[in-house]
Design an enzyme around this catalytic site. Structure first.
Site, short mmCIF file in Angstrom:
data_model
loop_
_atom_site.label_atom_id
_atom_site.label_comp_id
_atom_site.label_asym_id
_atom_site.label_seq_id
_atom_site.Cartn_x
_atom_site.Cartn_y
_atom_site.Cartn_z
N GLU A 20 6.67 -2.78 8.07
CA GLU A 20 7.35 -1.98 7.07
C GLU A 20 8.78 -1.75 7.49
O GLU A 20 9.06 -1.60 8.69
CB GLU A 20 6.68 -0.61 6.95
N ARG A 51 -9.51 12.83 1.31
CA ARG A 51 -10.28 13.96 1.84
C ARG A 51 -9.47 15.23 1.67
O ARG A 51 -8.33 15.18 1.22
CB ARG A 51 -10.51 13.73 3.33
#
Lengths: 446, 151
Positions: free
Chosen positions: A200, A291
């Site tokens: 990246e 989550r």
């Protein structure tokens, strides 16, 4: 509603989940290792089952023991908290196979977002802006070098199965890349079981901005605004706040819509957080956490939505109790993660809490599991307490946080309370909008 | 405000007593002789948290018996290596694996624990005589729970 839920976690989040269950009239089962026999989550639950010795892989990661515990107690659902098995797609599927409800997203989405490369690809397809990079795992060193020269050094080498700030390394040029890549692959294989690496563009001094989403089975894909988690040390969050200062309303609104649209296209269920880097007015998607997050309380305080409660209701097939228009943010909330650590070396430090006194008063919330006399075990992560402070404005919240940090007493173990005081008193923090490398760079000066 | 110049308190014995207090984990210690007496005490934080109520599960008897807590560190105790349900005989109607008074060898099956639909024979790690069977048939057990005493 569920009659009994098993909480597959420990520490402060297990206490948090217990509370939500008790408020819904649901019976709770706490599972624990031998080291956690006297832990608060065990003491406040309706029932408890010891599932293994202290080692995490034999207890809190022991899927068979946890499912057995469901069987012998008659629990109908499992709340995995964060960490441990919360993003383990096989566990979620295993529960389904045993006719137990996993309080969280569909296992297919956990799997999808767990592969960081795939997650980026999918989000990119949905029109979510992403960090420029290899768009897939790198085939070999030469491939990595080609891509890196295309997007421009410095670049970040990241493990696809990593996440949570782990398994990444910056490289500045070809030579460094050649050296670092094989080492990172090896580490990724041992820590995450997968040696896939992607590249990246390294974005200089970005801020970490994340969007909370909440989706049900009735076609509602909502957002609960953002959190600014830029105060970090070694990629671990130290202080979080909501809402993020110094970002235009317009820019934020665009991002909220992009996120809820993506969730709608995915058919996502439950809670999730989309994490972005923010630099020069641009947002870049990094990863999605499927989550509940550690820092969820600051969102709860400014929106007055009980996120854990909603997780449980959504998992039970209920419609979200409110609408997007009715979730209006009010005030400013800051969370300080209080860890058991040596203030100089930052090494985790276990021990016995000799004396504990919680701060109180307006706008103070403390999510913790410690009590006077509690022996903090050394086998698990060192988060002791989350101090969540809410005020009318950002400045008010900062002053209130400092007031609370002066009141709190945790004697007998070392904590990072002083570090929090320093951060909150600093001019940089008061001004706001610090980037993710601020704390590490300025830590000696504040 | 007290006038400190008038009194000279000998801090040495107090310090020594305070040190002893900590070293021996006492909450109070006193000393007295003909000329002098002193008492040093530490305030105790009474833990007001309720003990967790291990209530019976809908499936069967209690997971934790009081008697089991007494044998946690007993070297004679064979402890459960898993979470599950105890069966004292190989199948319904058959004879129990062991009875109190039996001699058992190391490696001999004492009982079965069912976990996730699999039957797991639990073997004795000790050689000797079965003096106590701490669990009942179809009782739910947790990891580390004492099952049988062998001496």
């Amino acid at each position: 509603m569920f009659e009994k839920i098993l909480i597959a976690n420990r520490g402060e989040i297990a206490v948090r989940i217990n509370r939500a269950c008790q408020e819904l009239g649901i019976s709770t089962v706490a599972v624990h290792s031998e080291a956690d026999r006297d832990s608060m989550h065990v003491r406040i639950a309706d029932e408890s089952v010891c599932i293994g010795p202290s080692a995490v892989n034999k207890s809190y990661l022991n899927t068979h023991a946890i499912i057995s515990a469901c069987e012998i107690t008659g629990a109908q659902a499992v709340h995995p908290g964060y960490g441990f098995l919360s993003e383990n797609a096989s566990f979620a599927k295993m529960l389904e196979d045993h006719k137990l409800n996993f309080i969280g997203p569909k296992f297919q989405h956990i799997e999808m977002m767990g592969d960081k490369i795939q997650a980026k690809k999918i989000m990119n397809d949905f029109g979510v802006p992403v960090v420029p990079g290899s768009e897939g795992k790198i085939k070999d060193v030469e491939h990595a070098i080609r891509i890196s020269n295309e997007i421009g050094f410095p670049v970040l080498l990241k493990a696809s199965a990593g996440g949570g700030g782990r398994g990444m390394q910056i490289v500045k040029n070809d030579e460094e890349l050649r050296k670092v890549l094989p080492i990172l692959k090896q580490e990724a294989l041992s820590f995450f079981g997968n040696s896939d690496i992607y590249v990246e563009k390294f974005i200089d001094s970005p801020r970490h901005i994340e969007i909370q989403v909440m989706c049900d089975t009735h076609g509602n894909f909502l957002h609960l605004y953002e959190r600014d988690c830029s105060v970090q040390r070694r990629n671990q969050k130290v202080i979080e706040e909501a809402l993020a200062p110094d970002i235009s309303e317009d820019n934020k609104k665009k991002l909220y819509k992009i996120c809820t649209d993506a969730m709608s296209r995915m058919g996502y269920l439950g809670l999730g957080t989309l994490e972005f880097l923010y630099s020069d007015g641009n947002f870049y998607f990094m990863e999605m956490n499927t989550r509940i997050q550690v820092e969820h309380p600051i969102t709860e305080m400014i929106t007055r939505v009980d996120l854990v409660r909603e997780q449980i209701c959504i998992a039970h097939g209920e419609k979200i109790f409110t609408t997007q228009e009715n979730i209006k943010p009010l005030g400013h909330s800051i969370e300080c993660r209080i860890n058991a650590e040596n203030p100089e070396t930052f090494q985790p430090s276990a021990g016995q809490v000799q004396m504990y006194h919680a701060p109180a008063g307006n706008g103070i919330r403390l999510d913790t599991f410690i009590y006077s006399g509690y022996k903090v075990p050394h086998y698990y992560d060192n988060l002791l307490a989350k101090l969540i402070v809410t005020g009318r404005t950002r400045n008010h919240a900062i002053k209130r946080a400092l007031r609370a940090l002066n009141e709190i007493v945790i004697d007998g173990i070392q904590t990072n309370i002083d570090l929090h005081k320093k951060i909150l008193s600093s001019n940089d923090f008061k001004q706001g909008a610090v980037p993710i490398n601020w704390l590490e760079n300025k830590i000696d000066q504040i | 405000m007290t006038d400190k110049s008038k009194k000279n308190i000998d801090t040495k014995p107090i310090k020594a007593l305070a040190k002893l207090l900590d070293e021996l984990s006492l909450t109070e210690i006193s000393y007295s002789d003909k000329e002098f007496s002193v008492s040093v005490s530490k305030s105790v934080n009474v833990n007001a948290l309720p003990q967790s109520n291990i209530s019976s599960s809908s499936k069967g008897p209690v997971v934790e018996d009081e008697s089991n807590n007494d044998y946690q560190n007993d070297p004679r105790a064979i402890k459960s290596p898993m979470v599950g349900t105890v069966y004292l005989q190989p199948e319904p109607g058959a004879n129990k694996f062991i009875n109190v008074g039996d001699d058992v060898k190391s490696g001999q099956t004492l009982l079965i624990i069912e976990a996730m639909k699999t039957m797991n024979p639990i073997e004795s790690s000790l050689q000797g005589k079965v003096t106590k069977i701490l669990v009942e048939n179809e009782q739910a057990v947790e990891f580390g729970q004492p099952l049988v005493l062998v001496e």
